[in-house]
Design a protein around this motif. Sequence first.
Motif, PDB file in Angstrom:
ATOM      1  N   ASN A  82       0.835  -1.216   0.000  1.00 18.96           N
ATOM      2  CA  ASN A  82       0.000   0.000   0.000  1.00 18.96           C
ATOM      3  C   ASN A  82       0.860   1.252   0.000  1.00 18.96           C
ATOM      4  O   ASN A  82       0.580   2.204  -0.722  1.00 18.96           O
ATOM      5  CB  ASN A  82      -0.908   0.028   1.236  1.00 18.96           C
ATOM      6  N   ASP A 122       4.562   6.333   5.060  1.00 23.79           N
ATOM      7  CA  ASP A 122       4.838   6.831   3.699  1.00 23.79           C
ATOM      8  C   ASP A 122       4.469   8.303   3.619  1.00 23.79           C
ATOM      9  O   ASP A 122       3.840   8.842   4.532  1.00 23.79           O
ATOM     10  CB  ASP A 122       4.070   6.003   2.657  1.00 23.79           C
ATOM     11  N   ILE A 124      -4.952   9.460   3.789  1.00 22.49           N
ATOM     12  CA  ILE A 124      -6.326   8.930   3.843  1.00 22.49           C
ATOM     13  C   ILE A 124      -7.215   9.986   4.505  1.00 22.49           C
ATOM     14  O   ILE A 124      -6.905  10.429   5.618  1.00 22.49           O
ATOM     15  CB  ILE A 124      -6.371   7.626   4.663  1.00 22.49           C
ATOM     16  N   ILE A 167     -11.276   1.884   6.315  1.00 25.57           N
ATOM     17  CA  ILE A 167     -10.393   1.254   5.329  1.00 25.57           C
ATOM     18  C   ILE A 167     -10.115  -0.219   5.612  1.00 25.57           C
ATOM     19  O   ILE A 167      -9.657  -0.933   4.735  1.00 25.57           O
ATOM     20  CB  ILE A 167      -9.042   2.001   5.189  1.00 25.57           C
TER      21      ILE A 167
HETATM   22  P1  ADP Z   1      -6.242  -1.834  -1.737  1.00 25.95           P
HETATM   23  O1  ADP Z   1      -6.025  -3.158  -2.360  1.00 25.95           O
HETATM   24  O2  ADP Z   1      -7.253  -1.006  -2.441  1.00 25.95           O
HETATM   25  O3  ADP Z   1      -5.000  -1.128  -1.416  1.00 25.95           O
HETATM   26  P2  ADP Z   1      -6.462  -2.162   1.075  1.00 25.95           P
HETATM   27  O4  ADP Z   1      -7.457  -2.913   1.880  1.00 25.95           O
HETATM   28  O5  ADP Z   1      -5.057  -2.523   1.224  1.00 25.95           O
HETATM   29  O6  ADP Z   1      -6.953  -2.234  -0.416  1.00 25.95           O
HETATM   30  O7  ADP Z   1      -6.651  -0.659   1.435  1.00 25.95           O
HETATM   31  C1  ADP Z   1      -7.927  -0.117   1.467  1.00 25.95           C
HETATM   32  C2  ADP Z   1      -7.875   1.344   1.120  1.00 25.95           C
HETATM   33  O8  ADP Z   1      -7.197   2.071   2.107  1.00 25.95           O
HETATM   34  C3  ADP Z   1      -7.133   1.612  -0.120  1.00 25.95           C
HETATM   35  O9  ADP Z   1      -7.931   1.452  -1.264  1.00 25.95           O
HETATM   36  C4  ADP Z   1      -6.738   3.066   0.074  1.00 25.95           C
HETATM   37  O10 ADP Z   1      -7.831   3.888  -0.235  1.00 25.95           O
HETATM   38  C5  ADP Z   1      -6.492   3.154   1.535  1.00 25.95           C
HETATM   39  N1  ADP Z   1      -5.069   2.998   1.874  1.00 25.95           N
HETATM   40  C6  ADP Z   1      -4.459   1.923   2.371  1.00 25.95           C
HETATM   41  N2  ADP Z   1      -3.151   2.169   2.601  1.00 25.95           N
HETATM   42  C7  ADP Z   1      -2.925   3.424   2.228  1.00 25.95           C
HETATM   43  C8  ADP Z   1      -1.767   4.277   2.223  1.00 25.95           C
HETATM   44  N3  ADP Z   1      -0.598   3.837   2.639  1.00 25.95           N
HETATM   45  N4  ADP Z   1      -1.919   5.530   1.754  1.00 25.95           N
HETATM   46  C9  ADP Z   1      -3.123   5.947   1.349  1.00 25.95           C
HETATM   47  N5  ADP Z   1      -4.245   5.226   1.335  1.00 25.95           N
HETATM   48  C10 ADP Z   1      -4.160   3.979   1.771  1.00 25.95           C
END
Ligand code: ADP
Length: 467
Positions: A367, A395, A400, A408
């Motif tokens: 991610n 990061d 978010i 999330i």
């Molecule tokens: P995805 O496969 O879409 O990454 P995740 O379950 O890992 O699915 O994450 C869900 C959502 O959380 C992501 O679609 C994103 O919107 C948000 N997200 C997760 N990690 C990050 C990050 N490091 N920076 C920004 N947004 C994040």
Amino acid sequence: MKRKLSTQLVLGFTLIVLITVALISLAANLLINWQFEKYVENQQREFSDSLAKRLGDQYDTERGTWNLDYVHGFGMYALDDGYIIRLYDASGESVWDAENHDMTLCRQIMQDISLQMKQKMPELAGDFVTSRYELNKNGNLVGYADISYYSPYYFKENEFRFVDSLNQILFVIGMLSVVGAVLAGALLAGRISRPITEITKIAGEISEGNYGIRLEEDARTKELADLTQAVNHMALSLGEQEMLRRRLTTDIAHELRTPLANVSSNLEAIIEGVWQPTTERLQSCYEELGRLSGIVADLEKLRQIESENLKLHKESVDLLELAETVRDAFLPELHKKQLNCQMEGGPVIVSGDKKRLYQVVSNLLSNAVKYSDEGGTILLKVQEFNGNGMLLVEDHGIGIPEKDQSLIFERFYRTDCSRQRKTGGVGIGLTIVKAIIQAHNGRISVESKEGRGTVFTVVLPSDTKER
Ligand code: ADP
């Protein structure tokens, strides 16, 4: 049959008060009566003794005679009170005898007393008894007195009245207490049952799907306030769950629609002869199908992890070493986006399933890579925290939005911003991460600022704590 709470409370209160009042009345009654009877008994004995003493005083030692006028007046006065006197001189000759004097009056008085006592206090089983007193004057025996009265004691009219009114007062107090208890019980029952009825009504509405409804807190009773709070909280979470459920359907449809549409439009064009089935086109279809299989595989993995009998193959895992291995596996991707991934901290041993924990770090780092802009920095930090192992994945990517931060971790949930990016994610990665961490009795939290970056913090029980 189910009885209303208010009825039960009123009945309970009344019963308790009835028993209490009955016991207190009984005890008070017995105690007072017993004390009073003792008092009367003593009074009568003392009176009888004083009668004997005063009779002895009526002997004139110089003349050797009795003051008969006085003895007579005295005897009649005592007779009125229920004492029958017979006076004898030292040789045993009768000097004055109440019965000889007025036999009818004597009998009448004895009969009246016996009758009244037997009627009102039959359990006493009393009778007239005679006590003999030696009468002395100046140390010499001057005669004898036989004094008869109803023994062990007897009540006169006013004494019976006293005992009766005492019983009446206790009865009235008892009745007033019962009325008071019924009123207090009804008041209290109302106070307790009204909010419960209200809560039941609202809970019914919640069960019908009205999740927006809220109860007003009862400020007076702690338990009821807690119950109200719990019901409100339940309505809130059910509302959230309902919202997520609806969103889930839309999100799944969304995730499936794109690859399916791509595959079917490609195949359609090939079948209709618009496109040649070139290797690139078939390859693209194959990739889209791979994406669909990936979603199914992810869901299957999640089902496995969330299933109650998930078997964790626990061992001692060094979080730093694990993070380094994952980082190394990501080197090509990091390189592709020109990302700089730094490591910080020292070795921290936790107890866990290495393969599953690898998945956790891998999903978080994936991610961080996906949502970072090219040329950014990522930090992996491992440290000890309150005796637990702690891993931070930081990061400086898109971040978010605050409203999404609690959501999330739900399956298929993706922020609007991440949907716009072609990341290849479907929103299951974090759900898997959370499920694995919970299976390890750990915690995961997120801190993020939109447009600035994100930090995921994982806390896992250390090796020693687990043992
Ligand atoms: P995805 O496969 O879409 O990454 P995740 O379950 O890992 O699915 O994450 C869900 C959502 O959380 C992501 O679609 C994103 O919107 C948000 N997200 C997760 N990690 C990050 C990050 N490091 N920076 C920004 N947004 C994040």
